[in-house]
Design a protein around this motif. Structure first.
Motif: not given
Length: 283
Positions: A55-60, A62-82
């Motif tokens: 999308l940044p390139e398609l909108n012209g 160049p100062q914007i970048s978009v990245s898909m990130w892998r989940h951080p390891d600590w997220t696997e510790e969340i099992s309560n309050n879900v």
């Protein structure tokens, strides 16, 4: 100053993220670099995530970048309050500022948002001495946001749009304290929202309501419990006239139906942005 925007979402919400990111990019006019980082619960990749990254390139922009990130390891510790309504990824937003300490400010956005203004202005509004900034939760007026002893807190904010001053946030608590609280405490019906309001009670900067317009103001004509204060009524009406970020909370997400009894100007804007993405991407 390094500023980033972060989204988290579950599978099925890709199109909401796509449209929100497009609206953000459209309205970003600052020459300063901006990183948009996106986290999907299962680290999956699709044609939609490919479109988002382009999308940044398609909108012209160049100062914007978009990245898909892998989940951080600590997220696997969340099992309560879900729950089905609030899966573990809902709480990630409160942990990400611990992970990305190289950032000065992080803007967290829910997927079901539409941006109407340059978000660099929002960053500039935030006092550098506060750990987090947010917008008053409109549904508090409807007596729907009762949580961990914060139901009487008039400064209770909605967690769908939050700005973190990363250094200050990390000075207030740690990733270990965050995970311990999630694991051991009952965070109530709105876990991430109740937690941020409890943890930072009286430390959250209140942002103008236009930066998280959660409810079309037709509800002001009805009876609310507690009653909407006249000053707040004026603020809500003004926010509707000068919206900066629309947050589609009720009665449903705009991508679910082309035709709806609640098809207002904001739904029309969402679909107009969606059609623009189709045109840009050649879909």
């Amino acid at each position: 100053m390094k500023r980033s925007v972060m989204y988290t979402y579950n599978r099925g919400f890709e199109n909401l993220v796509l449209v929100s990111v497009e609206s953000l990019i459209q309205h970003y006019e600052s020459p300063d670099d901006l990183q948009i980082w996106i986290f999907e619960a299962n680290d999956s990749v699709s044609i939609v995530s490919d479109a988002i990254s382009k999308l940044p390139e398609l909108n012209g922009k160049p100062q914007i970048s978009v990245s898909m990130w892998r989940h951080p390891d600590w997220t696997e510790e969340i099992s309560n309050n879900v729950s089905n309504r609030f899966p573990s990824i809902t709480l990630w937003r409160l942990g990400l500022p611990f992970t990305f300490t190289e950032c000065d400010q992080i803007l967290y956005l829910d997927a079901d948002t539409l941006i109407y203004d340059d978000i660099s202005k929002l960053f500039d509004l935030v006092d550098p001495n506060v750990p987090v900034a947010g917008v008053h939760d409109t549904f508090h007026y409807l007596n729907a946001a009762a949580g961990l002893n914060v139901e009487n807190n008039e400064n209770y904010v909605n967690s769908g749009v939050l700005v973190f001053n990363v250094q200050k946030y990390n000075e207030c608590w740690s990733i270990d304290e965050f995970l311990k609280t999630v694991a051991e405490d009952d965070l109530g019906g709105f876990p991430d929202q109740d937690l941020v309001n409890k943890q930072f009670k009286n430390q959250i900067q209140q942002l103008p309501m236009a930066y998280n317009l959660q409810q079309n103001n037709a509800f002001l004509d009805g009876i609310t419990n507690p009653p909407v204060k006249e000053h707040d009524r004026e603020l809500l009406v003004e926010a509707d006239k000068n919206v900066k970020i629309k947050h589609y909370l009720f009665p449903g997400k705009p991508n679910l139906s082309l035709i709806s009894a609640d098809h207002d100007k904001y739904r029309e804007d969402w679909w107009a942005t969606a059609r623009l993405v189709q045109t840009l991407y050649g879909a």
